[in-house]
Each structure stands twice: as C-alpha cells, then as structure tokens.
Design a protein around this motif. Structure first.
Motif, PDB file in Angstrom:
ATOM      1  N   LEU A  87       0.818  -1.210   0.000  1.00 12.75           N
ATOM      2  CA  LEU A  87       0.000   0.000   0.000  1.00 12.75           C
ATOM      3  C   LEU A  87       0.854   1.263   0.000  1.00 12.75           C
ATOM      4  CD1 LEU A  87      -2.989   0.686   0.004  1.00 12.75           C
ATOM      5  CD2 LEU A  87      -2.874   0.849   2.478  1.00 12.75           C
ATOM      6  N   GLY A  88       2.000   1.205   0.661  1.00 13.62           N
ATOM      7  CA  GLY A  88       2.898   2.363   0.688  1.00 13.62           C
ATOM      8  C   GLY A  88       3.416   2.696  -0.707  1.00 13.62           C
ATOM      9  N   TYR A  89       3.806   1.680  -1.450  1.00 19.08           N
ATOM     10  CA  TYR A  89       4.277   1.941  -2.809  1.00 19.08           C
ATOM     11  C   TYR A  89       3.148   2.482  -3.679  1.00 19.08           C
ATOM     12  CZ  TYR A  89       6.326   1.568  -7.367  1.00 19.08           C
ATOM     13  OH  TYR A  89       6.781   1.882  -8.611  1.00 19.08           O
ATOM     14  N   PHE A  90       1.958   1.917  -3.536  1.00 16.65           N
ATOM     15  CA  PHE A  90       0.825   2.389  -4.333  1.00 16.65           C
ATOM     16  C   PHE A  90       0.499   3.842  -4.001  1.00 16.65           C
ATOM     17  CE2 PHE A  90      -3.795   2.824  -5.049  1.00 16.65           C
ATOM     18  CZ  PHE A  90      -3.792   2.631  -6.421  1.00 16.65           C
ATOM     19  N   CYS A  91       0.523   4.201  -2.716  1.00 20.21           N
ATOM     20  CA  CYS A  91       0.256   5.598  -2.327  1.00 20.21           C
ATOM     21  C   CYS A  91       1.350   6.529  -2.839  1.00 20.21           C
ATOM     22  CB  CYS A  91       0.123   5.699  -0.811  1.00 20.21           C
ATOM     23  SG  CYS A  91      -1.399   4.981  -0.199  1.00 20.21           S
ATOM     24  N   LEU A 120       4.525  -0.178 -13.859  1.00 19.60           N
ATOM     25  CA  LEU A 120       4.925  -1.567 -14.122  1.00 19.60           C
ATOM     26  C   LEU A 120       5.711  -2.171 -12.959  1.00 19.60           C
ATOM     27  CD1 LEU A 120       5.916  -1.326 -17.892  1.00 19.60           C
ATOM     28  CD2 LEU A 120       3.862  -2.349 -16.890  1.00 19.60           C
ATOM     29  N   VAL A 121       6.408  -1.327 -12.207  1.00 21.21           N
ATOM     30  CA  VAL A 121       7.161  -1.814 -11.046  1.00 21.21           C
ATOM     31  C   VAL A 121       6.213  -2.200  -9.909  1.00 21.21           C
ATOM     32  CG1 VAL A 121       8.815  -1.067  -9.266  1.00 21.21           C
ATOM     33  CG2 VAL A 121       9.269  -0.607 -11.658  1.00 21.21           C
ATOM     34  N   GLN A 122       4.993  -1.728  -9.974  1.00 23.22           N
ATOM     35  CA  GLN A 122       4.037  -2.023  -8.901  1.00 23.22           C
ATOM     36  C   GLN A 122       3.747  -3.524  -8.796  1.00 23.22           C
ATOM     37  OE1 GLN A 122       0.687   0.511  -8.982  1.00 23.22           O
ATOM     38  NE2 GLN A 122      -0.317  -0.498  -7.260  1.00 23.22           N
ATOM     39  N   LEU A 123       3.721  -4.227  -9.900  1.00 20.46           N
ATOM     40  CA  LEU A 123       3.470  -5.671  -9.864  1.00 20.46           C
ATOM     41  C   LEU A 123       4.577  -6.427  -9.126  1.00 20.46           C
ATOM     42  CD1 LEU A 123       1.409  -7.786 -10.780  1.00 20.46           C
ATOM     43  CD2 LEU A 123       2.752  -8.022 -12.866  1.00 20.46           C
ATOM     44  N   LEU A 128       6.661  -8.942  -4.108  1.00 21.68           N
ATOM     45  CA  LEU A 128       7.602  -8.848  -2.996  1.00 21.68           C
ATOM     46  C   LEU A 128       6.859  -8.806  -1.657  1.00 21.68           C
ATOM     47  CD1 LEU A 128      10.602  -8.489  -2.187  1.00 21.68           C
ATOM     48  CD2 LEU A 128      10.166  -6.031  -2.225  1.00 21.68           C
ATOM     49  N   ALA A 129       5.744  -8.082  -1.604  1.00 21.39           N
ATOM     50  CA  ALA A 129       4.952  -8.024  -0.365  1.00 21.39           C
ATOM     51  C   ALA A 129       4.384  -9.409  -0.034  1.00 21.39           C
ATOM     52  CB  ALA A 129       3.826  -7.010  -0.518  1.00 21.39           C
ATOM     53  N   ILE A 130       3.952 -10.149  -1.050  1.00 24.42           N
ATOM     54  CA  ILE A 130       3.442 -11.511  -0.816  1.00 24.42           C
ATOM     55  C   ILE A 130       4.564 -12.410  -0.324  1.00 24.42           C
ATOM     56  CG2 ILE A 130       2.507 -13.545  -1.972  1.00 24.42           C
ATOM     57  CD1 ILE A 130       0.929 -11.588  -3.779  1.00 24.42           C
ATOM     58  N   ALA A 131       5.730 -12.303  -0.940  1.00 24.48           N
ATOM     59  CA  ALA A 131       6.876 -13.116  -0.505  1.00 24.48           C
ATOM     60  C   ALA A 131       7.275 -12.757   0.923  1.00 24.48           C
ATOM     61  CB  ALA A 131       8.044 -12.914  -1.460  1.00 24.48           C
TER      62      ALA A 131
END
Length: 162
Positions: A87-91, A120-123, A128-131
């Motif tokens: 969420l931080g990256y998305f914000c 594109l880096v968001q994916l 990474l957050a899931i890992a």
C-alpha cells in the motif's frame, strides 16, 4: 375449530378484577411444567460423597493464557508489514501522479515515461509483499502456532488422564 395462540383476556387483568381467585398463568404449549420431586433424606442414608477436588493445572489453559495474545500480535505485525509495503508503494505512485506530473511525464531510457515504469514496477512490489508475508509466516507465526498447538494437545492429554 381454530387455534387461538393468545391467552384468555382475563389473564392480563389485575388480580383484583379477575373472575377466578387463583391467578392464571399463560402456558403456550398448554401443559404445566412437571412438578419437581421433593428431596427427602433419611437418617440411615450415608452422607453424599464429597465433591471431587481437582488439582489445578501447573499451567493455565490455553484460552486463559497469553499464548493466543502473542500469536495474534505476531500475525498482526506480519499483516501490517506486508500491507504497508504494498500500500505504501501504491500511495507513493498515486502521490507522484497527483503532485508531480512533470516527473511522471519525463522519459527514462528508450523514451519510456517514468509514470509507466513506476506503474509496471508495482506488480513486482506486490509480489515482494506476498513473498515477505509468506517469509514472516514461516519464520515467526507458524512456529508459534505449532508450539501452542502442541502445548494444547499436551494439556488435553493431561486433562483426559485425570
């Protein structure tokens, strides 16, 4: 013949207005409760056995212990870290899109806009957050849960042996 589920009207009248001397009680099933048998003790009967006294367990039961609190705290930290990463990256991406349109429109190598590259880096950031979530689950939460599960099984066996 119709069934009237309501009590007779005089059941709701005050006691001094009722026609019958004994107050009527409404029973929805039409049956009076069974009478309770009187308890009779005779002098020649042996006294009742004393209540069974159990030894208190050395360790309190799992539900009353702080183990669940510890497990919930570890799970809560795990969720917060993984959620804040994604969420931080998305914000950050949304904030840059709203407040820095010149930066997002600038081009990077090969004429690719910075905004498209960050989108594109968001994916990979989500992956990474899931890992990170799975890693912290395996390293911190799962061992705690397994330890508490084994302790609960041990406590259940001790209770069954008594």
């Amino acid at each position: 013949m119709s069934y009237d589920p309501y009590p007779p009207h005089d059941a709701y009248r005050p006691d001094d207005v009722r026609s019958s001397p004994e107050p009527r009680r409404y029973d929805p099933y039409g049956q009076a409760p069974p009478p309770t048998p009187p308890t009779v003790t005779y002098p020649w009967q042996p006294p009742p056995p004393p209540p069974e006294r159990r030894r208190p367990p050395r360790r309190p039961a799992l539900g009353n212990h702080s183990d669940l609190r510890i497990l919930r705290g570890a799970y809560r930290r795990q969720r917060r870290v993984a959620t804040s990463a994604a969420l931080g990256y998305f914000c950050l991406f949304l904030g840059l899109s709203a407040f820095a349109p010149a930066l997002m429109a600038s081009t990077v190598a090969g004429g690719v806009p910075t905004g498209l590259l960050l989108a594109l880096v968001q994916l990979p950031v989500t992956w990474l957050a899931i890992a990170l979530y799975e890693h912290t689950a395996r390293q911190r939460v799962d061992p705690l849960a397994e330890r508490f599960r084994k302790q609960a099984e041990l406590d259940a066996r001790r209770e069954a042996a008594r």
